[in-house]
Every structure is written in C-alpha cells, then in structure tokens.
Design a protein around this motif. Structure first.
Motif, PDB file in Angstrom:
ATOM      1  N   ARG A 377       0.842  -1.196   0.000  1.00  0.00           N
ATOM      2  CA  ARG A 377       0.000   0.000   0.000  1.00  0.00           C
ATOM      3  C   ARG A 377       0.877   1.247   0.000  1.00  0.00           C
ATOM      4  NH1 ARG A 377      -3.218  -2.780   4.001  1.00  0.00           N
ATOM      5  NH2 ARG A 377      -2.281  -1.454   5.604  1.00  0.00           N
ATOM      6  N   THR A 379       0.426   4.078   1.307  1.00  0.00           N
ATOM      7  CA  THR A 379       0.386   4.836   2.566  1.00  0.00           C
ATOM      8  C   THR A 379       1.049   4.092   3.711  1.00  0.00           C
ATOM      9  OG1 THR A 379      -1.804   3.881   3.031  1.00  0.00           O
ATOM     10  CG2 THR A 379      -1.735   6.016   1.901  1.00  0.00           C
ATOM     11  N   GLU A 380       1.577   2.879   3.457  1.00  0.00           N
ATOM     12  CA  GLU A 380       2.175   2.095   4.538  1.00  0.00           C
ATOM     13  C   GLU A 380       3.525   2.679   4.948  1.00  0.00           C
ATOM     14  OE1 GLU A 380       2.265   0.120   7.445  1.00  0.00           O
ATOM     15  OE2 GLU A 380       0.697  -0.752   6.128  1.00  0.00           O
ATOM     16  N   CYS A 393       8.626   1.852  12.277  1.00  0.00           N
ATOM     17  CA  CYS A 393       7.973   2.889  11.479  1.00  0.00           C
ATOM     18  C   CYS A 393       9.049   3.731  10.809  1.00  0.00           C
ATOM     19  CB  CYS A 393       7.092   3.765  12.375  1.00  0.00           C
ATOM     20  SG  CYS A 393       6.351   5.173  11.508  1.00  0.00           S
ATOM     21  N   PHE A 407      -3.106  -2.603  12.990  1.00  0.00           N
ATOM     22  CA  PHE A 407      -3.778  -1.379  13.407  1.00  0.00           C
ATOM     23  C   PHE A 407      -3.096  -0.180  12.756  1.00  0.00           C
ATOM     24  CE2 PHE A 407      -4.400  -4.481  16.788  1.00  0.00           C
ATOM     25  CZ  PHE A 407      -5.772  -4.411  16.989  1.00  0.00           C
ATOM     26  N   ASP A 408      -3.857   0.902  12.576  1.00  0.00           N
ATOM     27  CA  ASP A 408      -3.328   2.099  11.943  1.00  0.00           C
ATOM     28  C   ASP A 408      -2.366   2.794  12.912  1.00  0.00           C
ATOM     29  OD1 ASP A 408      -2.796   4.185  10.324  1.00  0.00           O
ATOM     30  OD2 ASP A 408      -4.832   5.007  10.266  1.00  0.00           O
ATOM     31  N   HIS A 409      -1.134   2.894  12.489  1.00  0.00           N
ATOM     32  CA  HIS A 409      -0.111   3.478  13.354  1.00  0.00           C
ATOM     33  C   HIS A 409      -0.011   4.986  13.201  1.00  0.00           C
ATOM     34  CE1 HIS A 409       3.690   4.060  15.439  1.00  0.00           C
ATOM     35  NE2 HIS A 409       4.219   4.589  14.343  1.00  0.00           N
ATOM     36  N   ARG A 410      -0.587   5.525  12.120  1.00  0.00           N
ATOM     37  CA  ARG A 410      -0.379   6.945  11.828  1.00  0.00           C
ATOM     38  C   ARG A 410      -0.901   7.882  12.917  1.00  0.00           C
ATOM     39  NH1 ARG A 410      -2.680   7.189   5.836  1.00  0.00           N
ATOM     40  NH2 ARG A 410      -4.137   5.751   6.856  1.00  0.00           N
TER      41      ARG A 410
END
Length: 524
Positions: A377, A379-380, A393, A407-410
């Motif tokens: 992806r 956005t990853e 990250c 889970f979304d880390h952003r």
C-alpha cells in the motif's frame, strides 16, 4: 506302408505345433498334407482409437450457429475409441499349412519334413473396425508369415507370430500398462474417406453404430479438457481417457499465434489456457518480459497469454501449496531457473517494496540491510527487517511489535523527534556525525533519504496539495479545484484537501464556507 503313414501326426513339426495349439486345430487333411488352425487374437484387453483433428470453424458451418468468438488458434482433437473387450467378435485368423504330399507308388511322408507354404485368411473381423483395413492387414500378415516360414521353416513360429504380434500392424499407442490394457490407433485414412456431417452410411461403422453400441464406443470432443469420472466407471474407460491425453499431440497440428507457422503439437509449448506456441516464439516472448521486469516496468503480472482475447495467466512458477495441489493448477514450464529467480525477486519487490527512507535495521544486534514494507500500500509506513523480522515505522523510527501490526499506526506516529535528530545530524560537523553514527548505525543513510523527503514536503506545502488517501503529491496548473488522484483515483478538493464523493462532485464549494468549518490542515 500302411495308411497311418499318411497322417500328419507323424511329422515332428506338426506334432509340436498341434500340441501347443490343440484347441485351435480345426482340420487335418493327411492325404493332401494340409493342416488348418483358427487362432483368435487376444483382444480382451484391447482398446482401438481413432482421432480426427477438427478446426474450431468445422462445427460452425451453419450460419445461424456461427460463433463469432471462436478462437482461430484453438486445437480441438476429437477422439473416438472402441472398447474391444466388450465385443463378442474378436478377430480370428485362419492358417493353412501345406506339407509335402505322399508320393506314389511309395506313399510316405518323412517325419522331419516341414511345411512348404502357408495361407492366411481372416474368417472373423470385428464389425466396428474399418472394412477397408481388412485386406491390407491380411496381406501384411501373409507376407510376414511367408518370410518367417522361409527363414525358420517351423509352423510354430508362424502361429506364434499371428497369436502375439499380428496386432502390431496397427500403430501401438500404449502397451503393457499397469492396468493390463493396450491401445492401438486407426488413422482416419483407414476408413477410405472422411466424415461429412450427416452423410452416414456403411462406410462409417463407428458413427452408424454409436447409438446401439454406446457402452462400447465413446467420442470425446476435446481430449485436453479435464473430465471427472463418476463412481463405477469401468477401468478400461479410465485407461482410454488417460491414453488419449498422453498421445493426442503426436497426431495433431497447430498454428502458432505469434509467427503463424504450423507444426506438430508434440513440439509445441502448451499454456494453461490450452493455446499452443512454438518454443522459439514463447522463449522470445518470455525473455522480453524478463528484461522489462528487471527495470520494474510492470506492476501487475506480465506473464499472460499473448492472444488478445485470452490473456490468461501462464502460471510460470511452480505451485506447491496444498490448496494449489487440490485444485490442480496447471503450470507452464518455459522459464529457466535463473529466470524463475528473477521473477520471484520481482514478485517480492511488488508485494513487499523496499523501505523508502529506512533501509538498515535500527536494532543494534542486527544492523542488516534490506528493510521491506509489510505490504504494497502506498500509505504504509511500517517496514520489516528480512533478517530479524523486527518492524519499525519509517517516519518516527519506533519499534512496532507484532500485536500492533494490523492497526493504523499513523495517529500515534510522532516524527518530530526523528526529524529533529536528522536536522541536528546534518548540521553537525564530521566528528559529531561520526559519534552519532557509532550510536545510531542507521542514521547516516536515513538522514540522507529523509532530507529529500523533508524538501519534498516543504515543496508540496508551498506549491501543491496531497491526496487524502494515498498521500500522493499533486500540483494544479489550471481549472477548477476538483482533482482526481492519478495514483489511487480518489476525488478531492484541491483548495481544502477534503475528499469528495459521487454525486457531489459539482456541489463542493469550500471557499464559501466559514473558516471554522474548514477541515484540519494536513500540514499544520
């Protein structure tokens, strides 16, 4: 000499032959020196085949039934096979040996004399076999028998040849199989003429008797198609199907869709979609794709059938998973091991791209190169080390544990500390940079790549906007504020950065809304 001397039973040659073929002897004429046998050929395990290769347009002669989507490169070999073991009329061959006649006035026959000639006739011929082949087969057996009698002199050798080798006149497809069956081939020319639709008569015995002998005759439209046998199918029918699938290429021709040459299917490369190509063309096609994927020109599978109307997956790599074994995925063996390694590396790069800014594992005990994103992806931001399997990250360089993946880390990502460290590292002198590099072995390469990212972020903030979905930078040159991302296809407003959805593309007027209703500033 008495009359018994005229009996052929006194001849040693006939004694041995009649002892072995005692059940087959039908007539012994001692006065004329003629002995006759009827030898039934062993056919209880025999399957006779006939193959007719039909082009895709042969079934579309009727204008009302024409199929415009017919594939001109398709090969449809139709096989008709006859289960001979189910018939009650196996071929029976009659052999008549002529021994020297008694001479007068001294009527005697020497015990060690041998037959001087043999005549062969087919007294029972299978009703479903092509009639035009009977005389040719008889002539062949007669010539072989005469040659054997001349060379060996014994009648037993002739009888043994007829009993065990007479069927070799027909082309053998398969013999000595594990099921105990054997298969022979009747070519189409054996029928004297070709089939012509509904003109069925005595010259077409296999078709004319197909309805009344449907348990003995079977017609397969395309032998390449997989067929599941129902429970209780006789073993001989299963054997016939497998024998056809092993041999159909030897008797079929194809036209290569690339160079349009025609050749035997046996020398062709068959793709999983059943299309056939000559090896030179498919090798050139594959080499071109391999050269392109080395430069990462493809983001989707390029190994597809070259025919425009097909484009089926070639399955160039082996499938070894239990699921693939269960569904029997066909593969195409056209790649060398070196080419397969190149394709596997390309597929790996497509599924797990290399890290954009973090290329060295931050763990002090690892320090391995080769960080890859956990998915493809755009956005990853999480990258995984190929050596120790640790995840980090790329923006904040914090450790991401397995329980956090998915889970979304952003929302938790705070890249302020990482950016501050990079900024101070780039402004420091060489001595301080060396000391930093001793503590953070990954910082040198990370800082050089992150500097480009920072510059790009500043340029986007001043001159462009980013897609709210994939974060792709987009610059507006003219026109309205309605933008469509070229990377993921998301529609958004260039003025405020808010995503818009159909059918409200033309009703989004953010510049008319109060400032407090504006969305959160992405660069704030």
């Amino acid at each position: 000499m008495n009359e018994n001397c005229r009996d052929l039973e006194e001849i040693y040659d006939w004694q041995s032959t009649s002892a072995i073929y005692s059940d087959d002897v039908v007539c012994v004429d001692g006065k004329n020196g003629i002995a006759t046998l009827h030898i039934p050929l062993s056919s209880q395990h025999l399957v006779a085949f006939r193959i007719v290769v039909m082009s895709p347009n042969d079934n579309n002669n009727d204008e009302n039934n024409e199929d415009e989507s017919a594939d001109e490169f398709e090969v449809n070999p139709q096989w008709t096979y006859l289960v001979l073991s189910a018939l009650d009329d196996p071929p029976i061959v009659e052999l008549s040996f002529q021994y020297p006649c008694p001479s007068y006035p001294c009527p005697s026959i020497e015990p060690d004399c041998y037959p001087k000639s043999v005549s062969i006739d087919i007294i029972q011929y299978p009703k479903l076999w092509p009639g035009a082949e009977k005389e040719r087969w008889k002539t062949w057996m007669q010539s072989k028998a005469n040659m054997l009698l001349k060379q060996e002199s014994f009648s037993f050798n002739v009888c043994d040849f007829i009993a065990h080798q007479a069927m070799r006149y027909f082309e053998t497809l398969d013999e000595n199989s594990k099921h105990g069956y054997s298969a022979i081939l009747f070519k189409e020319e054996s029928f004297g003429c070709h089939d012509h639709g509904d003109d069925i008569g005595d010259d077409y015995p296999w078709i004319a008797n197909a309805e009344e002998d449907n348990d003995k005759i079977c017609i397969i439209d395309d032998v390449r198609l997989d067929k599941e046998f129902i429970r209780g199918t006789p073993t001989i029918h299963i054997y016939a199907r497998h024998a056809m699938k092993r041999n159909w290429k030897r008797y079929s021709t194809y036209k290569c869709p690339i160079c349009f040459c025609s050749d035997s299917c046996e020398s062709a490369v068959e793709l999983p979609c059943d299309h056939l190509y000559c090896k030179e063309c498919i090798d050139m096609y594959v080499e071109t794709i391999i050269a392109d994927i080395k430069m990462y020109k493809y983001r989707v599978n390029p190994f597809i059938c070259p025919i425009v109307s097909c484009k089926a997956n070639m399955n160039v790599l082996e499938r070894s998973s239990p699921v693939c074994k269960e569904i029997k995925i066909r593969t195409c063996e056209v790649l060398t091991e070196v080419q397969k390694d190149c394709v596997r590396e390309w597929k790996k790069d497509m599924a797990f791209p290399s890290g954009q800014v973090l290329s060295i594992c931050p763990r002090p005990n690892c320090k391995a190169k080769g960080m890859r994103k956990i998915n493809n992806r755009p956005t990853e931001t999480i990258a995984r080390c190929e050596e120790c399997d640790a995840c980090f990250c790329e923006l904040c360089v914090k450790r991401i544990y397995k329980k956090e993946i998915g889970f979304d880390h952003r929302p938790k990502c705070d890249e302020g500390d990482a950016l501050k460290l990079v900024k101070r590292y780039l402004r420091a002198n060489t001595e301080i940079q060396d000391r930093c590099h001793e503590r953070w072995h990954w910082l040198k390469e990370y800082a050089s790549r992150r500097e480009i990212d920072m510059s790009l972020t500043l340029w986007v903030e001043e001159n462009a906007n980013i897609c709210p979905n994939c974060k792709n930078a987009i610059e507006r040159s003219a026109g309205c504020f309605h933008m469509k991302c070229t990377e993921c296809g998301t529609h958004f407003c260039y003025e405020c950065g808010e995503e818009i959805f159909f059918p409200f593309y033309g009703t989004h007027h953010c510049w008319e809304r109060p400032v407090e209703e504006m969305p959160f500033d992405l660069f704030g």
